[in-house]
Motif scaffolding. Sequence first.
Motif, PDB file in Angstrom:
ATOM      1  N   ALA A  69      -4.852  -0.684  -5.168  1.00  0.00           N
ATOM      2  CA  ALA A  69      -4.603  -1.691  -4.131  1.00  0.00           C
ATOM      3  C   ALA A  69      -5.653  -2.797  -4.194  1.00  0.00           C
ATOM      4  O   ALA A  69      -5.327  -3.983  -4.033  1.00  0.00           O
ATOM      5  CB  ALA A  69      -4.590  -1.038  -2.754  1.00  0.00           C
TER       6      ALA A  69
ATOM      7  N   ALA B 296      -5.652   5.357  -5.715  1.00  0.00           N
ATOM      8  CA  ALA B 296      -4.765   4.493  -4.914  1.00  0.00           C
ATOM      9  C   ALA B 296      -5.558   3.328  -4.332  1.00  0.00           C
ATOM     10  O   ALA B 296      -5.083   2.183  -4.322  1.00  0.00           O
ATOM     11  CB  ALA B 296      -4.092   5.301  -3.809  1.00  0.00           C
TER      12      ALA B 296
ATOM     13  N   GLY C 186       0.800  -1.223   0.000  1.00  0.00           N
ATOM     14  CA  GLY C 186       0.000   0.000   0.000  1.00  0.00           C
ATOM     15  C   GLY C 186       0.830   1.269   0.000  1.00  0.00           C
ATOM     16  O   GLY C 186       0.432   2.281  -0.574  1.00  0.00           O
TER      17      GLY C 186
ATOM     18  N   SER D 132      -4.883   3.617  -0.005  1.00  0.00           N
ATOM     19  CA  SER D 132      -4.584   2.337  -0.644  1.00  0.00           C
ATOM     20  C   SER D 132      -4.972   1.164   0.247  1.00  0.00           C
ATOM     21  O   SER D 132      -5.504   0.156  -0.223  1.00  0.00           O
ATOM     22  CB  SER D 132      -3.116   2.254  -1.063  1.00  0.00           C
ATOM     23  OG  SER D 132      -2.259   2.504   0.013  1.00  0.00           O
TER      24      SER D 132
END
Length: 183
Positions: free
Chosen positions: A176, A172, A121, A137
Amino acid sequence: MNKLKFYGLGGQGVVTAAKIFSSAISLYENKYAITVPAYGHERRGAPVNTSIIVDDEPVLLNSFVYTPDVVLVMDDTIIDKNVDVSEGIHADSILVINTEEQGILERYKKFNFKEIYYVDGTQIAVETIGKGIPNGSMLGALAGSGIVTIEAVEKAIKDMFKEKAGDINAKAARKAYEQIKKI
């Protein structure tokens, strides 16, 4: 009822992530959530944790989580700071962790979580938002584990951060979500 515990270090957005998660659940998943941060140690780099309780009915309990169903770790070095992320876990508890290093994953396997989900992350955050702040993330990683939908996470992130910051943090989270792996 689903009980979560987020762990990380001051400056990583642990408390903010918990608030965003609670908003995602409450506003976009038609459930109820309460966030109870552990304040008093919020200096940059110090261990931080936050408890979240989610339910289909209004959450009347305003307490820390002592038996988590889900543990989210934003910084894998937290266990080197005398923090026991496995405290109170049970046979069905899962772990979502910010790492892709096999040696670190081996250390966390010893805690006997039922399932372990992992993603880098921090690297995703650096690539998308330009900073090593993994809260967005890691919320995407949490969605990848099936705890919340990625759409709810993205909407809640955009609500919290607004415009450009919201868009890149939602990106983000999506990245992820798409890269999460399971042991």
